[in-house]
Design an enzyme around this catalytic site. Structure first.
Site, PDB file in Angstrom:
ATOM      1  N   GLN A  90      -4.613 -35.557 -12.111  1.00  0.00           N
ATOM      2  CA  GLN A  90      -3.930 -34.279 -11.898  1.00  0.00           C
ATOM      3  C   GLN A  90      -4.681 -33.165 -12.619  1.00  0.00           C
ATOM      4  O   GLN A  90      -4.311 -32.003 -12.518  1.00  0.00           O
ATOM      5  CB  GLN A  90      -2.502 -34.347 -12.455  1.00  0.00           C
ATOM      6  CG  GLN A  90      -1.638 -35.400 -11.800  1.00  0.00           C
ATOM      7  CD  GLN A  90      -0.375 -35.656 -12.623  1.00  0.00           C
ATOM      8  OE1 GLN A  90       0.646 -35.012 -12.429  1.00  0.00           O
ATOM      9  NE2 GLN A  90      -0.452 -36.585 -13.547  1.00  0.00           N
ATOM     10  N   VAL A  92      -7.534 -30.486 -13.832  1.00  0.00           N
ATOM     11  CA  VAL A  92      -8.482 -29.592 -13.157  1.00  0.00           C
ATOM     12  C   VAL A  92      -9.669 -29.280 -14.063  1.00  0.00           C
ATOM     13  O   VAL A  92     -10.532 -28.488 -13.705  1.00  0.00           O
ATOM     14  CB  VAL A  92      -7.772 -28.274 -12.733  1.00  0.00           C
ATOM     15  CG1 VAL A  92      -6.622 -28.556 -11.769  1.00  0.00           C
ATOM     16  CG2 VAL A  92      -7.268 -27.474 -13.942  1.00  0.00           C
ATOM     17  N   HIS A 108      -4.939 -31.905  -8.009  1.00  0.00           N
ATOM     18  CA  HIS A 108      -4.529 -30.522  -8.246  1.00  0.00           C
ATOM     19  C   HIS A 108      -5.699 -29.540  -8.235  1.00  0.00           C
ATOM     20  O   HIS A 108      -5.577 -28.413  -8.703  1.00  0.00           O
ATOM     21  CB  HIS A 108      -3.746 -30.426  -9.563  1.00  0.00           C
ATOM     22  CG  HIS A 108      -2.399 -31.080  -9.488  1.00  0.00           C
ATOM     23  ND1 HIS A 108      -1.626 -31.376 -10.591  1.00  0.00           N
ATOM     24  CD2 HIS A 108      -1.673 -31.492  -8.416  1.00  0.00           C
ATOM     25  CE1 HIS A 108      -0.488 -31.945 -10.199  1.00  0.00           C
ATOM     26  NE2 HIS A 108      -0.495 -32.033  -8.890  1.00  0.00           N
TER      27      HIS A 108
HETATM   28  P1  OAD Z   1       2.256 -32.658 -19.149  1.00  0.00           P
HETATM   29  O1  OAD Z   1       1.943 -31.580 -20.125  1.00  0.00           O
HETATM   30  O2  OAD Z   1       3.497 -32.518 -18.343  1.00  0.00           O
HETATM   31  O3  OAD Z   1       2.342 -34.056 -19.890  1.00  0.00           O
HETATM   32  C1  OAD Z   1       1.345 -34.491 -20.787  1.00  0.00           C
HETATM   33  C2  OAD Z   1       1.686 -35.902 -21.217  1.00  0.00           C
HETATM   34  O4  OAD Z   1       0.628 -36.389 -22.008  1.00  0.00           O
HETATM   35  C3  OAD Z   1       2.971 -36.033 -22.045  1.00  0.00           C
HETATM   36  O5  OAD Z   1       3.767 -37.086 -21.540  1.00  0.00           O
HETATM   37  C4  OAD Z   1       2.449 -36.379 -23.444  1.00  0.00           C
HETATM   38  O6  OAD Z   1       3.346 -37.232 -24.165  1.00  0.00           O
HETATM   39  C5  OAD Z   1       1.161 -37.086 -23.116  1.00  0.00           C
HETATM   40  N1  OAD Z   1       0.138 -37.063 -24.170  1.00  0.00           N
HETATM   41  C6  OAD Z   1      -0.094 -36.124 -25.124  1.00  0.00           C
HETATM   42  N2  OAD Z   1      -1.150 -36.457 -25.881  1.00  0.00           N
HETATM   43  C7  OAD Z   1      -1.621 -37.626 -25.387  1.00  0.00           C
HETATM   44  C8  OAD Z   1      -2.713 -38.473 -25.729  1.00  0.00           C
HETATM   45  N3  OAD Z   1      -3.537 -38.178 -26.735  1.00  0.00           N
HETATM   46  N4  OAD Z   1      -2.902 -39.602 -25.015  1.00  0.00           N
HETATM   47  C9  OAD Z   1      -2.063 -39.925 -23.983  1.00  0.00           C
HETATM   48  N5  OAD Z   1      -1.023 -39.150 -23.610  1.00  0.00           N
HETATM   49  C10 OAD Z   1      -0.804 -38.018 -24.296  1.00  0.00           C
HETATM   50  O7  OAD Z   1       0.955 -32.813 -18.226  1.00  0.00           O
HETATM   51  P2  OAD Z   1       0.860 -33.469 -16.773  1.00  0.00           P
HETATM   52  O8  OAD Z   1       1.711 -34.671 -16.658  1.00  0.00           O
HETATM   53  O9  OAD Z   1      -0.596 -33.599 -16.469  1.00  0.00           O
HETATM   54  O10 OAD Z   1       0.148 -29.016 -12.383  1.00  0.00           O
HETATM   55  O11 OAD Z   1       1.456 -32.319 -15.882  1.00  0.00           O
HETATM   56  C11 OAD Z   1       1.462 -32.490 -14.502  1.00  0.00           C
HETATM   57  C12 OAD Z   1       1.179 -31.183 -13.827  1.00  0.00           C
HETATM   58  O12 OAD Z   1       2.069 -30.174 -14.320  1.00  0.00           O
HETATM   59  C13 OAD Z   1      -0.200 -30.594 -14.127  1.00  0.00           C
HETATM   60  O13 OAD Z   1      -1.219 -31.139 -13.297  1.00  0.00           O
HETATM   61  C14 OAD Z   1       0.010 -29.147 -13.810  1.00  0.00           C
HETATM   62  C15 OAD Z   1       1.342 -28.931 -14.497  1.00  0.00           C
HETATM   63  O14 OAD Z   1       2.117 -27.899 -14.007  1.00  0.00           O
HETATM   64  C16 OAD Z   1      -0.482 -28.037 -11.734  1.00  0.00           C
HETATM   65  O15 OAD Z   1      -1.152 -27.220 -12.326  1.00  0.00           O
HETATM   66  C17 OAD Z   1      -0.290 -28.069 -10.254  1.00  0.00           C
END
Ligand code: OAD
Length: 228
Positions: A90, A92, A108
């Site tokens: 997901q 970018v 994305h």
């Molecule tokens: P989020 O910010 O929603 O979630 C990040 C996740 O990474 C959380 O569950 C954290 O607990 C976890 N995390 C943090 N540090 C970590 C580490 N060192 N190792 C492993 N995990 C860790 O980000 P996404 O799930 O990517 O969309 O969000 C999904 C989409 O929402 C993104 O692609 C973006 C956003 O709006 C668009 O831009 C279309």
């Protein structure tokens, strides 16, 4: 992509150890910046300079960042497993590319690509900082980052490849994603319902945990190298 037995599905958390803020949580982008003002189709025409200042700032953060051991471990798994492995992200930020991952399904989009809102021409732009803001196409039209904005559908080809990979996976690794944003998060259910074993790598709980066979609590940069 289709026949891969191991599929990794990554989110912003895998880049957190590289110093790139995730979206949600106390230090997340969306805590301080409302997505509809910056990452929506309505935002660009209403304030193109504001939108581009935000993307330019993110590009500067990403430009300074380096891939971390989590990104590199996935590139190494691909090198060893070849077409038995698929990466669906997901993100970018391009850090998977820079770590050496080769076949990447970008759900994305890519922050380093720009697209003209008038003629649709797409090109790579790695200028940091970007000047002048907002950037324009040679046809005079406004350029936008080639990323998926809120309320818009995912790139069709990428989504089809991701669905196929999820449905054929034997092991589906869910790494650094809150699993809250659909349709991408639906890939975990698809993989599970198609018979994959699901492993989660995340320091915090997510809604996908209930689908997991294994939950590896911790940072991707520490856990993924141990899977090699
Ligand atoms: P989020 O910010 O929603 O979630 C990040 C996740 O990474 C959380 O569950 C954290 O607990 C976890 N995390 C943090 N540090 C970590 C580490 N060192 N190792 C492993 N995990 C860790 O980000 P996404 O799930 O990517 O969309 O969000 C999904 C989409 O929402 C993104 O692609 C973006 C956003 O709006 C668009 O831009 C279309």
């Amino acid at each position: 992509m289709g026949a891969a037995r191991i599929v990794a599905f990554t989110g912003a958390g895998i880049s957190a150890e590289s110093g790139i803020p995730a979206f949600r949580g106390p230090a997340g982008f969306w805590r301080n910046y409302p997505p509809e003002k910056l990452a929506s189709p309505q935002a660009l025409p209403s304030d193109p300079r504001l939108v581009w200042e935000w993307y330019d700032w993110r590009c500067q953060v990403i430009h300074k960042a380096e891939p971390n051991p989590g990104h590199r471990a996935l590139a190494e798994i691909e090198r060893r497993a070849r077409d038995q492995f698929a990466l669906v992200t997901q993100n970018v930020d391009g850090l998977h590319d820079r770590a050496g991952s080769y076949r990447i399904v970008k759900l994305h989009g890519d922050i380093w690509q720009v697209r003209c809102v008038v003629c649709g021409t797409e090109q790579r732009n790695e200028q940091v900082p970007l000047e002048p803001l907002p950037p324009r196409c040679s046809c005079g039209g406004l350029l936008r980052p080639a990323v998926v904005w809120f309320g818009k559908t995912l790139p069709a080809g990428a989504w089809e490849q991701a669905v196929e990979a999820a449905q054929r996976a034997e092991v589906f690794l869910v790494i650094g994603t809150s699993a809250l944003v659909y349709p991408a998060a639906g890939l975990v259910q698809m993989a599970r319902h198609s018979g994959a074993r699901v492993a989660i790598v995340n320091p915090d709980p997510t809604p996908a945990d209930e689908l997991a066979d294994w939950i590896l609590r911790g940072q991707a940069g520490e856990i993924l190298p141990r899977l090699l």
